[in-house]
Write a protein that holds these residues in place. Structure first.
Motif, PDB file in Angstrom:
ATOM      1  N   ASP A  74       4.099   1.480  12.890  1.00 43.03           N
ATOM      2  CA  ASP A  74       4.507   2.202  11.529  1.00 43.03           C
ATOM      3  C   ASP A  74       4.379   3.638  11.443  1.00 43.03           C
ATOM      4  N   ALA A  75       5.065   4.493  11.567  1.00 36.70           N
ATOM      5  CA  ALA A  75       5.194   5.719  11.785  1.00 36.70           C
ATOM      6  C   ALA A  75       4.543   6.505  10.554  1.00 36.70           C
ATOM      7  N   ALA A  76       4.942   5.927   9.382  1.00 38.77           N
ATOM      8  CA  ALA A  76       4.037   6.655   8.036  1.00 38.77           C
ATOM      9  C   ALA A  76       2.471   6.565   8.229  1.00 38.77           C
ATOM     10  N   LEU A  77       2.358   5.381   8.494  1.00 34.16           N
ATOM     11  CA  LEU A  77       0.866   5.103   8.658  1.00 34.16           C
ATOM     12  C   LEU A  77       0.202   5.957   9.860  1.00 34.16           C
ATOM     13  N   VAL A  78       0.798   5.969  11.076  1.00 30.49           N
ATOM     14  CA  VAL A  78       0.175   6.935  11.940  1.00 30.49           C
ATOM     15  C   VAL A  78       0.279   8.269  11.334  1.00 30.49           C
ATOM     16  N   ARG A  79       1.044   8.813  10.784  1.00 31.73           N
ATOM     17  CA  ARG A  79       1.063  10.233  10.198  1.00 31.73           C
ATOM     18  C   ARG A  79      -0.189  10.424   9.395  1.00 31.73           C
TER      19      ARG A  79
ATOM     20  N   MET B  12       0.903  -1.214   0.009  1.00 36.11           N
ATOM     21  CA  MET B  12       0.041  -0.010   0.043  1.00 36.11           C
ATOM     22  C   MET B  12       0.914   1.268   0.099  1.00 36.11           C
ATOM     23  N   GLN B  13       0.667   2.117  -0.802  1.00 38.22           N
ATOM     24  CA  GLN B  13       1.145   3.582  -0.776  1.00 38.22           C
ATOM     25  C   GLN B  13       0.590   4.518   0.149  1.00 38.22           C
ATOM     26  N   VAL B  14       1.424   4.849   1.204  1.00 39.75           N
ATOM     27  CA  VAL B  14       0.770   5.706   2.159  1.00 39.75           C
ATOM     28  C   VAL B  14       0.958   7.272   1.597  1.00 39.75           C
ATOM     29  N   PRO B  15      -0.284   8.093   1.433  1.00 38.74           N
ATOM     30  CA  PRO B  15      -0.119   9.543   0.886  1.00 38.74           C
ATOM     31  C   PRO B  15       0.801  10.314   1.699  1.00 38.74           C
ATOM     32  N   THR B  16       1.384  11.163   0.991  1.00 38.95           N
ATOM     33  CA  THR B  16       2.285  12.202   1.697  1.00 38.95           C
ATOM     34  C   THR B  16       1.316  13.202   2.398  1.00 38.95           C
TER      35      THR B  16
ATOM     36  N   LEU C 100      -6.547   2.873   5.920  1.00 42.61           N
ATOM     37  CA  LEU C 100      -6.336   4.162   6.171  1.00 42.61           C
ATOM     38  C   LEU C 100      -7.968   4.841   6.539  1.00 42.61           C
ATOM     39  N   ARG C 101      -9.186   4.190   6.107  1.00 40.88           N
ATOM     40  CA  ARG C 101     -10.449   4.813   6.057  1.00 40.88           C
ATOM     41  C   ARG C 101     -10.634   4.497   7.753  1.00 40.88           C
ATOM     42  N   ARG C 102     -10.225   3.454   8.206  1.00 42.13           N
ATOM     43  CA  ARG C 102     -10.520   3.045   9.796  1.00 42.13           C
ATOM     44  C   ARG C 102      -9.860   4.136  10.565  1.00 42.13           C
ATOM     45  N   PHE C 103      -9.073   4.894  10.269  1.00 45.76           N
ATOM     46  CA  PHE C 103      -8.595   5.948  11.224  1.00 45.76           C
ATOM     47  C   PHE C 103      -9.790   6.968  11.582  1.00 45.76           C
ATOM     48  N   CYS C 104     -10.534   7.047  10.431  1.00 47.70           N
ATOM     49  CA  CYS C 104     -11.858   8.068  10.606  1.00 47.70           C
ATOM     50  C   CYS C 104     -12.710   7.593  11.566  1.00 47.70           C
ATOM     51  N   SER C 105     -13.162   6.407  11.222  1.00 47.45           N
ATOM     52  CA  SER C 105     -14.399   5.835  12.011  1.00 47.45           C
ATOM     53  C   SER C 105     -13.957   5.130  13.373  1.00 47.45           C
ATOM     54  N   HIS C 106     -12.638   4.896  13.453  1.00 52.63           N
ATOM     55  CA  HIS C 106     -12.620   4.275  14.839  1.00 52.63           C
ATOM     56  C   HIS C 106     -11.543   5.112  15.824  1.00 52.63           C
ATOM     57  N   HIS C 107     -11.657   6.451  15.795  1.00 52.40           N
ATOM     58  CA  HIS C 107     -11.118   7.318  16.761  1.00 52.40           C
ATOM     59  C   HIS C 107     -11.928   8.011  17.754  1.00 52.40           C
ATOM     60  N   THR C 108     -13.125   7.960  17.710  1.00 52.12           N
ATOM     61  CA  THR C 108     -14.057   8.530  18.419  1.00 52.12           C
ATOM     62  C   THR C 108     -13.940   8.246  19.915  1.00 52.12           C
ATOM     63  N   GLY C 109     -13.817   9.237  20.958  1.00 53.45           N
ATOM     64  CA  GLY C 109     -13.469   8.829  22.180  1.00 53.45           C
ATOM     65  C   GLY C 109     -12.431   8.034  22.465  1.00 53.45           C
ATOM     66  N   THR C 110     -12.740   6.955  23.433  1.00 54.21           N
ATOM     67  CA  THR C 110     -11.711   5.662  23.523  1.00 54.21           C
ATOM     68  C   THR C 110     -12.396   4.665  22.753  1.00 54.21           C
TER      69      THR C 110
ATOM     70  N   GLY D  39      -2.739   8.704   9.298  1.00 51.70           N
ATOM     71  CA  GLY D  39      -3.922   8.273  10.064  1.00 51.70           C
ATOM     72  C   GLY D  39      -4.276   9.597  10.640  1.00 51.70           C
ATOM     73  N   CYS D  40      -3.355  10.265  11.475  1.00 46.13           N
ATOM     74  CA  CYS D  40      -3.504  11.617  12.003  1.00 46.13           C
ATOM     75  C   CYS D  40      -4.058  12.556  11.162  1.00 46.13           C
ATOM     76  N   LEU D  41      -3.295  12.662   9.816  1.00 43.46           N
ATOM     77  CA  LEU D  41      -3.829  13.781   9.097  1.00 43.46           C
ATOM     78  C   LEU D  41      -5.047  13.589   8.275  1.00 43.46           C
ATOM     79  N   LEU D  42      -5.557  12.402   8.357  1.00 42.28           N
ATOM     80  CA  LEU D  42      -6.876  12.276   7.852  1.00 42.28           C
ATOM     81  C   LEU D  42      -7.864  11.983   8.657  1.00 42.28           C
TER      82      LEU D  42
END
Length: 196
Positions: free
Chosen positions: A47-52, A1-5, A97-107, A54-57
């Motif tokens: 995976d630092a690139a994936l975390v970045r 998978m290519q992680v977006p910049t 990458l999509r899961r960072f959106c739907s799986h970050h609410t609260g805890t 995820g944070c940005l998206l």
């Protein structure tokens, strides 16, 4: 998978934001969350690139809650995670990458939380399943886009999350023990957002 910049994700924010103010609120928050998460990377083993990415998206779905006048629908704000998941799917982003959106609410939200509180999202579990998802979720707890934006200490967030149940507070306290607390003072000075 290519992680977006970072630049590719910023361009996506600029394209999707209905107003400059919306872009500034959402994109700045995502960058701040990324800077918080970076503080935990050395000890997190992720995976630092994936975390970045995820944070940005993670809050990209917020743009779907603005109307044509640029007014944010606060009443259904909880939907922003699911909306972001859908939006990234429409744009061809992979599930990881999509899961960072739907799986970050609260805890994290369980199927039982959704039903018991009649939350305006499809029934399901919205819990962090990977270390990367958990780290994005955790970093997000230390900054709020409210007007004006603020940084939250662990103590402040812990007091706030207790209203949703001791299990949520315990989950957050466990993350504090494992990751530690971020240094918010330099970020507060850089962005001009108070620490509460």
């Amino acid at each position: 998978m290519q992680v977006p910049t970072d630049d590719e994700i910023r361009a996506l924010h600029e394209r999707l934001a209905p107003t400059r103010e919306a872009f500034e609120a959402v994109h700045t928050h995502c960058v701040v969350v990324c800077r918080i998460a970076e503080q935990f990377l050395p000890r997190a083993g992720v995976d630092a690139a994936l975390v970045r990415a995820g944070c940005l998206l993670h809050d990209i779905g917020v743009y779907r809650l603005y109307d044509e006048t640029g007014t944010l629908d606060h009443a259904t704000y909880l939907r922003h995670g699911v909306l972001g998941h859908e939006l990234l799917g429409e744009l061809g982003f992979p599930e990881v990458l999509r899961r960072f959106c739907s799986h970050h609410t609260g805890t994290g939200l369980t199927r039982e939380d959704v039903a018991a509180r009649s939350l305006p999202i499809p029934p399901g579990d919205y819990l962090a399943d990977t270390a990367e998802e958990e780290l994005v979720m955790y970093a997000d707890k230390f900054h709020s886009k409210k007007s004006p934006p603020v940084f939250l200490t662990a103590e402040t967030y812990l007091s706030s999350v207790r209203r949703f149940g001791e299990d949520k507070a315990a989950r957050f306290a466990d993350m504090v023990r494992r990751y530690g607390e971020p240094d918010l003072s330099a970020l507060s000075a850089a962005y001009g957002h108070a620490i509460v």
